[in-house]
Enzyme design. Structure first.
Site, PDB file in Angstrom:
ATOM      1  N   ALA A  63       1.006  -1.092  -0.197  1.00 27.37           N
ATOM      2  CA  ALA A  63       0.106  -0.008  -0.067  1.00 27.37           C
ATOM      3  C   ALA A  63       1.021   1.327   0.162  1.00 27.37           C
ATOM      4  CB  ALA A  63      -0.863   0.005   1.314  1.00 27.37           C
ATOM      5  N   GLY A 108       0.807  -4.995   0.976  1.00 28.33           N
ATOM      6  CA  GLY A 108      -0.653  -5.061   0.032  1.00 28.33           C
ATOM      7  C   GLY A 108      -0.360  -5.858  -0.965  1.00 28.33           C
ATOM      8  N   GLU A 111      -0.565  -9.245  -0.141  1.00 25.66           N
ATOM      9  CA  GLU A 111      -2.024  -9.541   0.349  1.00 25.66           C
ATOM     10  C   GLU A 111      -2.755  -9.555  -0.962  1.00 25.66           C
ATOM     11  OE1 GLU A 111      -1.867  -6.058   2.606  1.00 25.66           O
ATOM     12  OE2 GLU A 111      -2.358  -7.229   4.508  1.00 25.66           O
ATOM     13  N   GLU A 131       4.917  -4.872   7.501  1.00 27.64           N
ATOM     14  CA  GLU A 131       3.818  -3.675   8.183  1.00 27.64           C
ATOM     15  C   GLU A 131       4.382  -3.197   9.636  1.00 27.64           C
ATOM     16  OE1 GLU A 131       2.595  -6.032   6.515  1.00 27.64           O
ATOM     17  OE2 GLU A 131       1.049  -5.340   5.105  1.00 27.64           O
TER      18      GLU A 131
HETATM   19  N1  CAA Z   1       4.701   3.116  -0.943  1.00 30.47           N
HETATM   20  C1  CAA Z   1       4.810   4.313  -1.695  1.00 30.47           C
HETATM   21  N2  CAA Z   1       5.852   4.316  -2.476  1.00 30.47           N
HETATM   22  C2  CAA Z   1       6.790   3.169  -2.615  1.00 30.47           C
HETATM   23  C3  CAA Z   1       6.454   1.972  -1.895  1.00 30.47           C
HETATM   24  C4  CAA Z   1       5.153   1.887  -1.179  1.00 30.47           C
HETATM   25  N3  CAA Z   1       4.751   0.881  -0.583  1.00 30.47           N
HETATM   26  N4  CAA Z   1       7.374   1.042  -2.366  1.00 30.47           N
HETATM   27  C5  CAA Z   1       8.073   1.446  -3.042  1.00 30.47           C
HETATM   28  N5  CAA Z   1       7.750   2.941  -3.393  1.00 30.47           N
HETATM   29  C6  CAA Z   1       8.473   3.995  -4.203  1.00 30.47           C
HETATM   30  C7  CAA Z   1       9.752   4.625  -3.490  1.00 30.47           C
HETATM   31  O1  CAA Z   1       9.211   5.474  -2.564  1.00 30.47           O
HETATM   32  C8  CAA Z   1      10.527   5.060  -4.627  1.00 30.47           C
HETATM   33  O2  CAA Z   1       9.979   6.295  -5.180  1.00 30.47           O
HETATM   34  P1  CAA Z   1      10.917   7.445  -5.451  1.00 30.47           P
HETATM   35  O3  CAA Z   1      11.551   7.097  -6.834  1.00 30.47           O
HETATM   36  O4  CAA Z   1       9.950   8.320  -5.900  1.00 30.47           O
HETATM   37  O5  CAA Z   1      11.708   7.639  -4.373  1.00 30.47           O
HETATM   38  C9  CAA Z   1      10.140   4.197  -5.786  1.00 30.47           C
HETATM   39  O6  CAA Z   1       9.088   3.313  -5.487  1.00 30.47           O
HETATM   40  C10 CAA Z   1      11.411   3.118  -5.717  1.00 30.47           C
HETATM   41  O7  CAA Z   1      11.576   2.556  -4.572  1.00 30.47           O
HETATM   42  P2  CAA Z   1      12.893   2.300  -4.035  1.00 30.47           P
HETATM   43  O8  CAA Z   1      13.927   3.346  -4.504  1.00 30.47           O
HETATM   44  O9  CAA Z   1      12.739   2.185  -2.343  1.00 30.47           O
HETATM   45  O10 CAA Z   1      13.631   1.017  -4.822  1.00 30.47           O
HETATM   46  P3  CAA Z   1      14.778  -0.171  -4.044  1.00 30.47           P
HETATM   47  O11 CAA Z   1      14.910  -1.064  -5.227  1.00 30.47           O
HETATM   48  O12 CAA Z   1      15.503   0.798  -3.379  1.00 30.47           O
HETATM   49  O13 CAA Z   1      13.908  -0.731  -3.061  1.00 30.47           O
HETATM   50  C11 CAA Z   1      11.640  -2.292  -2.140  1.00 30.47           C
HETATM   51  C12 CAA Z   1      12.640  -1.590  -3.282  1.00 30.47           C
HETATM   52  C13 CAA Z   1      12.506  -2.620  -1.298  1.00 30.47           C
HETATM   53  C14 CAA Z   1      10.280  -2.795  -2.661  1.00 30.47           C
HETATM   54  C15 CAA Z   1      11.496  -0.696  -1.163  1.00 30.47           C
HETATM   55  O14 CAA Z   1      10.852   0.173  -2.346  1.00 30.47           O
HETATM   56  C16 CAA Z   1      10.342  -0.920  -0.160  1.00 30.47           C
HETATM   57  O15 CAA Z   1      10.858  -1.349   0.962  1.00 30.47           O
HETATM   58  N6  CAA Z   1       9.130  -0.485  -0.345  1.00 30.47           N
HETATM   59  C17 CAA Z   1       8.213  -0.342   0.650  1.00 30.47           C
HETATM   60  C18 CAA Z   1       7.865  -2.005   0.832  1.00 30.47           C
HETATM   61  C19 CAA Z   1       6.754  -1.950   2.008  1.00 30.47           C
HETATM   62  O16 CAA Z   1       7.245  -1.725   3.158  1.00 30.47           O
HETATM   63  N7  CAA Z   1       5.418  -2.433   1.587  1.00 30.47           N
HETATM   64  C20 CAA Z   1       4.517  -2.311   2.586  1.00 30.47           C
HETATM   65  C21 CAA Z   1       3.596  -1.276   2.944  1.00 30.47           C
HETATM   66  S1  CAA Z   1       2.604  -1.163   4.165  1.00 30.47           S
HETATM   67  C22 CAA Z   1       1.152  -1.924   3.444  1.00 30.47           C
HETATM   68  O17 CAA Z   1       1.112  -2.661   2.516  1.00 30.47           O
HETATM   69  C23 CAA Z   1       0.048  -2.032   4.544  1.00 30.47           C
HETATM   70  C24 CAA Z   1      -0.938  -2.932   4.080  1.00 30.47           C
HETATM   71  O18 CAA Z   1      -1.053  -4.109   4.338  1.00 30.47           O
HETATM   72  C25 CAA Z   1      -2.310  -2.482   3.598  1.00 30.47           C
END
Ligand code: CAA
Length: 274
Positions: A63, A108, A111, A131
């Protein structure tokens, strides 16, 4: 649609979450568009769906953390409901849905894949529920579906530790059914990427499902899904009713008559969904 691509190919269709710059993270607009796309699937024609993410790197990276970062308790709950409602719609859609997980399936994203009937992935896929590292619980069904798929012990470990797992481990614990690697020539050059091999496999599977009797396939999905939520005594009654429901359909009459016909020259006609 800004963030969803929809491609119908004969009797199956492909939904692609198309927000590659943000690794296909699910913001409200993506969820709303996904909802509308599911509503728009022509169930008279489409017999199986494939769900995937745009690009080579990510299925869905969760998400949208930016959107969630300022939510109040009430808004957080509403956002959870928004995701849950769409995912439940997918889960209870009459036709099967295959998640072709082509990279990150986090939060998400994991999920979303779990609300599909079948998960297959490329070798670079990463699954996880990160999360608790963000100060929240999984909110789009992760606390419920992961335990049902891989058992409570493994689900609790993944969720409490927030540790991501790679494709081979996801396969080992039964979270995905198959992992696809790149196709290489004799010199070791990549001929097809693992994502291309994955999509070819997903399409082959979807086409294979679409060839089978549609009423029977739908009834199987309903029987399995509904049966898992009740006792075995109730579940077998659900099966009996859906089994009975197939009889007198054109497809049942044709499918059985075809088997019983001893003419070896016969060619099987497509099922007509009636
Ligand atoms: N939300 C918003 N933006 C996201 C995102 C997310 N979940 N995941 C990645 N992005 C964005 C980053 O902010 C980045 O944007 P910018 O280029 O504008 O900075 C772009 O996507 C590329 O991401 P990274 O530069 O971080 O890429 P990476 O290869 O270095 O890392 C990754 C990849 C390990 C997937 C890392 O992006 C990451 O950890 N993302 C978050 C994963 C996460 O925590 N997901 C769970 C979210 S909470 C949830 O989902 C709640 C629920 O159950 C409903």
């Amino acid at each position: 649609m800004e963030f969803i691509l929809y491609e119908q190919k004969d009797e199956y269709a492909i939904i692609t979450i198309n927000r590659e710059k943000a690794l296909n993270a699910l913001n409200s607009t993506v969820l709303e568009e996904l909802d509308k796309t599911i509503d728009g699937v022509d169930l008279n024609v489409v017999r199986c769906l494939i769900l995937t993410g745009a690009g080579q790197k990510s299925f869905v990276a969760g998400a949208d953390i930016g959107e969630m970062s300022t939510l109040t308790k009430a808004e957080g709950e509403a956002f959870g409901k928004k995701g849950n409602d769409v995912f439940r719609k997918l889960e209870t859609l009459p036709i099967p849905v295959i998640a072709a997980v082509n990279g990150f399936a986090l939060g998400g994203g994991c999920e979303l894949s779990m609300s599909c009937d079948i998960r297959i992935c490329s070798e670079n896929a990463v699954f996880g529920q990160p999360e608790v590292g963000l100060g929240i619980t999984p909110g789009f069904g992760g606390t419920q579906r992961l335990a049902r798929l891989v058992g409570a012990g493994m689900a609790k470990q993944m969720i409490y530790t927030a540790r991501n797992i790679k494709a081979d481990e996801a396969y080992r614990i039964g979270l995905v059914n198959a992992v696809y690697g790149a196709e290489k020539d004799a010199e070791g050059n990549v001929v097809k990427t693992s994502q291309e091999v994955l999509m070819a496999a997903a399409e082959k599977m979807a086409a294979g499902i679409a060839k089978n009797a549609p009423i029977a396939v739908r009834n199987c999905k309903k029987a399995i899904n509904e049966g898992l939520d009740v006792t075995m005594d109730e579940a077998i009654v659900i099966e009996e009713k859906l089994f009975g429901d197939c009889f007198e359909t054109e497809d049942q009459k044709y499918g059985m008559a075809f088997f019983l016909d001893k003419n070896k020259e016969k060619v099987k006609e497509p099922f007509r969904n009636c």
